[in-house]
Write a protein that holds these residues in place. Structure first.
Motif, mmCIF file in Angstrom:
data_model
loop_
_atom_site.group_PDB
_atom_site.id
_atom_site.type_symbol
_atom_site.label_atom_id
_atom_site.label_comp_id
_atom_site.label_asym_id
_atom_site.label_seq_id
_atom_site.Cartn_x
_atom_site.Cartn_y
_atom_site.Cartn_z
ATOM 1 N N TYR A 54 -2.603 7.210 0.782
ATOM 2 C CA TYR A 54 -3.418 6.671 -0.301
ATOM 3 C C TYR A 54 -3.859 7.794 -1.235
ATOM 4 O O TYR A 54 -3.834 7.663 -2.461
ATOM 5 C CB TYR A 54 -4.665 5.971 0.243
ATOM 6 C CG TYR A 54 -4.408 4.749 1.098
ATOM 7 C CD1 TYR A 54 -3.144 4.186 1.214
ATOM 8 C CD2 TYR A 54 -5.453 4.157 1.802
ATOM 9 C CE1 TYR A 54 -2.927 3.073 2.003
ATOM 10 C CE2 TYR A 54 -5.245 3.030 2.589
ATOM 11 C CZ TYR A 54 -3.984 2.499 2.696
ATOM 12 O OH TYR A 54 -3.776 1.404 3.480
ATOM 13 N N ASN A 83 0.808 -1.219 0.000
ATOM 14 C CA ASN A 83 0.000 0.000 0.000
ATOM 15 C C ASN A 83 0.844 1.273 0.000
ATOM 16 O O ASN A 83 0.317 2.358 -0.241
ATOM 17 C CB ASN A 83 -0.902 0.043 1.237
ATOM 18 C CG ASN A 83 -2.128 -0.845 1.098
ATOM 19 O OD1 ASN A 83 -2.640 -1.028 0.005
ATOM 20 N ND2 ASN A 83 -2.597 -1.383 2.205
ATOM 21 N N PHE A 125 -3.689 -0.941 -2.936
ATOM 22 C CA PHE A 125 -2.946 -1.581 -4.030
ATOM 23 C C PHE A 125 -3.827 -2.196 -5.113
ATOM 24 O O PHE A 125 -3.429 -2.220 -6.285
ATOM 25 C CB PHE A 125 -1.917 -2.593 -3.489
ATOM 26 C CG PHE A 125 -2.468 -3.811 -2.828
ATOM 27 C CD1 PHE A 125 -2.818 -4.920 -3.561
ATOM 28 C CD2 PHE A 125 -2.606 -3.863 -1.443
ATOM 29 C CE1 PHE A 125 -3.308 -6.060 -2.946
ATOM 30 C CE2 PHE A 125 -3.098 -4.992 -0.813
ATOM 31 C CZ PHE A 125 -3.456 -6.095 -1.571
ATOM 32 N N ARG A 143 -4.460 0.834 -7.483
ATOM 33 C CA ARG A 143 -3.367 1.792 -7.665
ATOM 34 C C ARG A 143 -3.229 2.264 -9.112
ATOM 35 O O ARG A 143 -2.810 3.400 -9.366
ATOM 36 C CB ARG A 143 -2.043 1.169 -7.202
ATOM 37 C CG ARG A 143 -0.853 2.097 -7.328
ATOM 38 C CD ARG A 143 0.439 1.449 -6.908
ATOM 39 N NE ARG A 143 0.544 1.382 -5.460
ATOM 40 C CZ ARG A 143 0.558 0.258 -4.759
ATOM 41 N NH1 ARG A 143 0.466 -0.895 -5.387
ATOM 42 N NH2 ARG A 143 0.666 0.273 -3.459
ATOM 43 N N GLN A 169 -1.003 9.075 -3.612
ATOM 44 C CA GLN A 169 -0.636 8.225 -4.748
ATOM 45 C C GLN A 169 -1.752 8.132 -5.770
ATOM 46 O O GLN A 169 -1.498 8.139 -6.985
ATOM 47 C CB GLN A 169 -0.169 6.845 -4.293
ATOM 48 C CG GLN A 169 -1.066 6.069 -3.382
ATOM 49 C CD GLN A 169 -0.405 4.766 -2.926
ATOM 50 O OE1 GLN A 169 0.009 3.938 -3.731
ATOM 51 N NE2 GLN A 169 -0.288 4.584 -1.631
ATOM 52 N N HIS A 186 3.107 4.325 -0.743
ATOM 53 C CA HIS A 186 3.477 5.141 -1.895
ATOM 54 C C HIS A 186 4.983 5.380 -1.938
ATOM 55 O O HIS A 186 5.640 5.102 -2.937
ATOM 56 C CB HIS A 186 2.732 6.476 -1.812
ATOM 57 C CG HIS A 186 3.175 7.490 -2.817
ATOM 58 N ND1 HIS A 186 3.307 7.204 -4.156
ATOM 59 C CD2 HIS A 186 3.506 8.793 -2.688
ATOM 60 C CE1 HIS A 186 3.688 8.276 -4.805
ATOM 61 N NE2 HIS A 186 3.835 9.255 -3.941
#
Length: 266
Positions: free
Chosen positions: A155, A40, A133, A136, A158, A42
């Motif tokens: 989160y 997860n 993820f 992503r 990213q 970044h």
């Protein structure tokens, strides 16, 4: 068998490398992808050896290469139950494996806390994610994020590289690292809405309709998003421990037979 390691986050991998170098006979179990919460992340900036930082997935790939170099296989199976009898652990897996070992390394990490089911209309929960993820690589979407901690801001940063992101924070300020808050303010695609609480989640077209309460308005507001990501905390993943093992966890650790490592200790 001497030991079983449950989980392949950084702590589980480090344990596996140390045991292999020490000549200990062990099995390493992981039902999902190797890497744990690093998948997860970044940008990892607090891990020694990477002065410019490194992305979580890139660091995981290096871990995988190190496991391969030491010929440490990852057993793709989930540990469902661990019991303890006569100073030995009995380990049972989803695929029906049964192992007996002297030592247990619990590196199972954490599981995300879920949003209350009362928030969702029927079918709306299907578009709610609890890890970043899996999404992503999405592009051109509007993603809502519930939370105000490090994970929520990370989160958001990213995903905001290729999407529009709105973070909903119940309080008047985020409870995250200052540098994450500063980066969020600099992002043109990321909007943090403070004093905003999620009231309900409904399906709308191909996305979700969020009902929101804000401290500034007496009336609720509505906002459409394509996906909703919840980052509202995590809990230790210890559900596979038998009740007796759980009750004796501290004693077993003091005896040097059970080793909780990594995020299960946080």
């Amino acid at each position: 068998m001497d030991a079983v390691i449950v989980g392949t986050g950084p702590a589980g991998i480090a344990a596996a490398l140390q045991l292999r170098r020490s000549g200990v006979d062990f099995s390493l179990f992981e039902p999902k992808a190797v890497g744990g919460l690093l998948l997860n992340a970044h940008l990892v900036e607090n891990y020694p050896g990477f002065p410019r930082g490194i992305s979580g997935p890139d660091l995981v790939q290096r871990f995988v290469q190190q496991l391969e170099r030491w010929e440490i296989p990852v057993v793709r199976d989930r540990v469902d139950k661990v019991e303890c009898e006569d100073k030995l652990f009995q380990v049972t897996t989803r695929d029906g494996r049964e192992l007996v070992c002297k030592y247990l390394v619990v590196a199972s990490g954490t599981v995300p806390r879920k949003l209350p089911l009362s928030l969702f209309q029927e079918g709306a929960e299907d578009k709610v994610m609890y890890d970043v993820f899996p999404i992503r690589d999405i592009r051109g979407r509007h993603v809502g994020i519930v939370g105000a901690g490090d994970a929520a801001l990370d989160y958001g940063l990213q995903l905001a590289q290729h999407n529009h992101v709105t973070i909903f924070c119940r309080d008047g300020r985020p409870c995250c690292l200052p540098l994450l808050s500063e980066r969020a303010e600099e992002s043109s695609r990321l909007n943090v809405r403070f004093d905003t609480e999620l009231v309900s989640v409904e399906r709308a077209n191909n996305g979700l309709l969020l009902r929101l309460d804000t401290a500034k308005d007496s009336q609720s507001q509505a906002l459409e998003v394509d996906l909703l990501l919840a980052a509202v905390g995590r809990s230790p993943a210890l559900g596979f421990l038998d009740t007796l093992v759980e009750s004796r966890r501290e004693g077993l650790a003091k005896e040097g037979r059970l080793y909780p490592v990594g995020d299960v200790n946080n």
